[in-house]
Motif scaffolding. Structure first.
Motif, short mmCIF file in Angstrom:
data_model
loop_
_atom_site.label_atom_id
_atom_site.label_comp_id
_atom_site.label_asym_id
_atom_site.label_seq_id
_atom_site.Cartn_x
_atom_site.Cartn_y
_atom_site.Cartn_z
N GLY A 11 38.17 54.25 -56.68
CA GLY A 11 37.91 55.56 -56.10
C GLY A 11 37.51 55.53 -54.64
O GLY A 11 37.06 56.55 -54.11
N LYS A 12 37.68 54.38 -53.99
CA LYS A 12 37.27 54.27 -52.59
C LYS A 12 38.44 53.78 -51.75
O LYS A 12 38.96 52.68 -51.94
CB LYS A 12 36.10 53.29 -52.46
CG LYS A 12 35.53 53.19 -51.06
CD LYS A 12 34.93 54.51 -50.60
CE LYS A 12 34.37 54.39 -49.18
NZ LYS A 12 33.92 55.72 -48.68
N ALA A 13 38.88 54.61 -50.79
CA ALA A 13 39.94 54.23 -49.87
C ALA A 13 39.39 53.30 -48.78
O ALA A 13 38.18 53.11 -48.64
CB ALA A 13 40.55 55.47 -49.24
N LYS A 14 40.31 52.71 -48.01
CA LYS A 14 39.92 51.81 -46.93
C LYS A 14 40.70 52.13 -45.67
O LYS A 14 41.93 52.22 -45.71
CB LYS A 14 40.16 50.35 -47.34
CG LYS A 14 39.75 49.34 -46.27
CD LYS A 14 40.03 47.92 -46.73
CE LYS A 14 39.58 46.92 -45.66
NZ LYS A 14 39.86 45.52 -46.09
N ILE A 15 40.01 52.32 -44.58
CA ILE A 15 40.66 52.49 -43.28
C ILE A 15 41.02 51.10 -42.77
O ILE A 15 40.13 50.29 -42.46
CB ILE A 15 39.75 53.23 -42.28
CG1 ILE A 15 39.43 54.63 -42.81
CG2 ILE A 15 40.41 53.31 -40.91
CD1 ILE A 15 38.39 55.37 -41.98
N THR A 62 43.05 53.86 -54.67
CA THR A 62 42.94 54.59 -55.94
C THR A 62 43.56 55.97 -55.76
O THR A 62 43.19 56.71 -54.85
CB THR A 62 41.47 54.74 -56.38
OG1 THR A 62 40.90 53.44 -56.55
CG2 THR A 62 41.37 55.50 -57.69
N LEU A 63 44.52 56.30 -56.63
CA LEU A 63 45.19 57.60 -56.54
C LEU A 63 44.51 58.66 -57.38
O LEU A 63 44.67 59.85 -57.14
CB LEU A 63 46.65 57.45 -56.97
CG LEU A 63 47.48 56.45 -56.16
CD1 LEU A 63 48.92 56.42 -56.66
CD2 LEU A 63 47.42 56.77 -54.67
N LYS A 74 42.16 56.58 -64.76
CA LYS A 74 42.06 56.19 -63.35
C LYS A 74 43.37 55.50 -62.98
O LYS A 74 43.95 54.79 -63.80
CB LYS A 74 40.87 55.25 -63.12
CG LYS A 74 39.51 55.91 -63.35
CD LYS A 74 38.38 54.95 -63.04
CE LYS A 74 37.01 55.64 -63.14
NZ LYS A 74 36.64 55.96 -64.52
N VAL A 75 43.83 55.72 -61.76
CA VAL A 75 45.11 55.17 -61.31
C VAL A 75 44.86 54.37 -60.04
O VAL A 75 44.41 54.92 -59.02
CB VAL A 75 46.15 56.27 -61.05
CG1 VAL A 75 47.49 55.66 -60.67
CG2 VAL A 75 46.29 57.18 -62.28
N VAL A 76 45.15 53.07 -60.10
CA VAL A 76 44.78 52.14 -59.04
C VAL A 76 46.03 51.41 -58.54
O VAL A 76 46.87 51.01 -59.35
CB VAL A 76 43.74 51.12 -59.56
CG1 VAL A 76 43.39 50.09 -58.50
CG2 VAL A 76 42.48 51.86 -60.03
N VAL A 127 42.36 52.44 -67.34
CA VAL A 127 42.84 52.35 -65.95
C VAL A 127 44.32 51.98 -65.96
O VAL A 127 44.72 51.02 -66.63
CB VAL A 127 42.04 51.29 -65.15
CG1 VAL A 127 42.60 51.18 -63.73
CG2 VAL A 127 40.57 51.64 -65.11
N ILE A 128 45.12 52.75 -65.24
CA ILE A 128 46.52 52.40 -65.00
C ILE A 128 46.55 51.61 -63.70
O ILE A 128 46.21 52.12 -62.63
CB ILE A 128 47.41 53.65 -64.88
CG1 ILE A 128 47.23 54.57 -66.10
CG2 ILE A 128 48.87 53.24 -64.70
CD1 ILE A 128 47.68 53.98 -67.40
N PHE A 129 46.94 50.34 -63.77
CA PHE A 129 46.89 49.43 -62.63
C PHE A 129 48.32 49.15 -62.19
O PHE A 129 49.06 48.39 -62.83
CB PHE A 129 46.17 48.14 -63.03
CG PHE A 129 45.72 47.30 -61.87
CD1 PHE A 129 44.49 47.53 -61.27
CD2 PHE A 129 46.52 46.27 -61.39
CE1 PHE A 129 44.07 46.75 -60.19
CE2 PHE A 129 46.10 45.49 -60.32
CZ PHE A 129 44.87 45.72 -59.72
N LEU A 130 48.73 49.80 -61.10
CA LEU A 130 50.12 49.73 -60.63
C LEU A 130 50.25 48.64 -59.57
O LEU A 130 49.56 48.67 -58.55
CB LEU A 130 50.55 51.08 -60.06
CG LEU A 130 50.41 52.28 -61.00
CD1 LEU A 130 50.87 53.55 -60.31
CD2 LEU A 130 51.22 52.05 -62.27
#
Length: 327
Positions: free
Chosen positions: A195-199, A240-241, A145-147, A169-172
């Motif tokens: 895994g959840k984007a935000k408007i 999350t990418l 997972k890429v965050v 998890v890769i936490f950038l």
């Protein structure tokens, strides 16, 4: 109760609270103990938890990651700090061939629950290999997972969720905005779901997708162009990418009919290309203009004297918005 924290303070508190709650959580990395890390993200933690849980490692990324995989398989929850993202490459074999594949390789019997934290991105006037944005390397790897947080609230909540996740998890962490501003951060533990984007701004004329330090660039450009032209941009922080929040991306494009992607990584085969492919697959008939990318250039990140010329700017983003809306 909440306080105003920088991103780096929020990250430190997330690690502190998880270490206090769960004895299995431990930290590993170069200079993270006595020195508190190159950006002081672990400052004070070795005094609180001791050198057996805040482990100063040799300068050997493959060894740091490999040891952490073994610790994860033995029941610990390692949180690794790699000083800069481009320094991670000696550890890629361990990450890609072992950590990411552990659940698949063992048919679910074992998993490598670990977090690899690392600052990334340009804008800090770093020398060569200190300013790379190579998130595509990891988003292309099944099992990871890429965050990427863009603000202090998300930094704390996403890191706590990452530490609790059963897979690697890769936490950038966007180094340019580590201490650029402060936001309200609750004192208690909380989670921001992976895994959840935000408007972060509603709009109807064009959707802008970005992450990390590019969120501030996108937001500033969106506000300026609304004042100048009256166009309302919907700005989406992906957070999350991998895995991408496909539903939020597609729903936003269906709403606005236009899309712009802003990232500082190289343009060719960057995350923006995947987002365009997703939009073409699932929302092509809703598009009123081609999807546009505002990105870094396909060159190594230059030395700091011309670093700003490499990064996407508010002016470039405003141009992209205008070209998309006026197509």
């Amino acid at each position: 109760m909440s306080r105003k924290f920088t991103i780096i303070q929020a990250i430190t508190e997330a690690m502190d609270q998880k270490m206090e709650e769960d004895q299995r959580v431990m930290l590993l990395g170069q200079d993270i103990g006595v020195n508190g890390g190159v950006f002081r993200a672990t400052e004070g933690l070795i005094e609180k938890y001791g050198p057996e849980r805040v482990v100063d490692t040799p300068l050997a990324e493959a060894g740091i990651v490999g040891s952490s995989i073994g610790l994860a398989l033995s029941g610990f929850i390692p949180v690794v700090e790699i000083q800069f993202l481009a320094f991670i490459q000696p550890g890629l074999e361990q990450i890609v061939s072992h950590a990411a594949r552990m659940r698949f390789r063992t048919r679910g019997q074992f998993h490598a629950g670990m977090v690899i934290r690392t600052p990334y991105g340009a804008g800090i006037r770093g020398p060569e290999l200190h300013s790379e944005s190579i998130e595509t390397f990891f988003a292309h790897t099944p099992g990871l997972k890429v965050v990427v947080p863009s603000n202090p609230y998300d930094a704390k909540g996403l890191l706590i969720a990452a530490i609790e996740d059963p897979d690697p998890v890769i936490f950038l962490e966007p180094a340019k905005i580590y201490r650029a501003f402060k936001d309200e951060v609750p004192e208690e533990m909380y989670r921001v779901p992976l895994g959840k984007a935000k408007i972060i701004q509603e709009g109807e004329d064009v959707s802008i997708f970005a992450w990390g330090s590019m969120i501030r660039v996108a937001m500033n450009a969106a506000k300026q162009i609304e004042q100048e032209k009256g166009w309302r941009c919907e700005v989406v922080d992906l957070r999350t990418l991998y895995p991408l929040d496909r539903d939020t991306i597609i729903d936003s494009v269906k709403k606005t009919g236009r899309a712009l992607i802003v990232h500082e990584a190289h343009k060719t085969m960057g995350i923006g290309a995947e987002i365009i492919s997703l939009i073409n697959d699932e929302a092509l008939v809703y598009l009123r203009a081609p999807v546009k990318r505002i990105t870094g250039f396909d060159v190594p990140v230059p030395q700091f004297s011309i670093e700003d010329d490499y990064l996407p700017t508010e002016h470039r983003v405003k141009q992209g918005i205008a070209e998309t809306i006026l197509f």
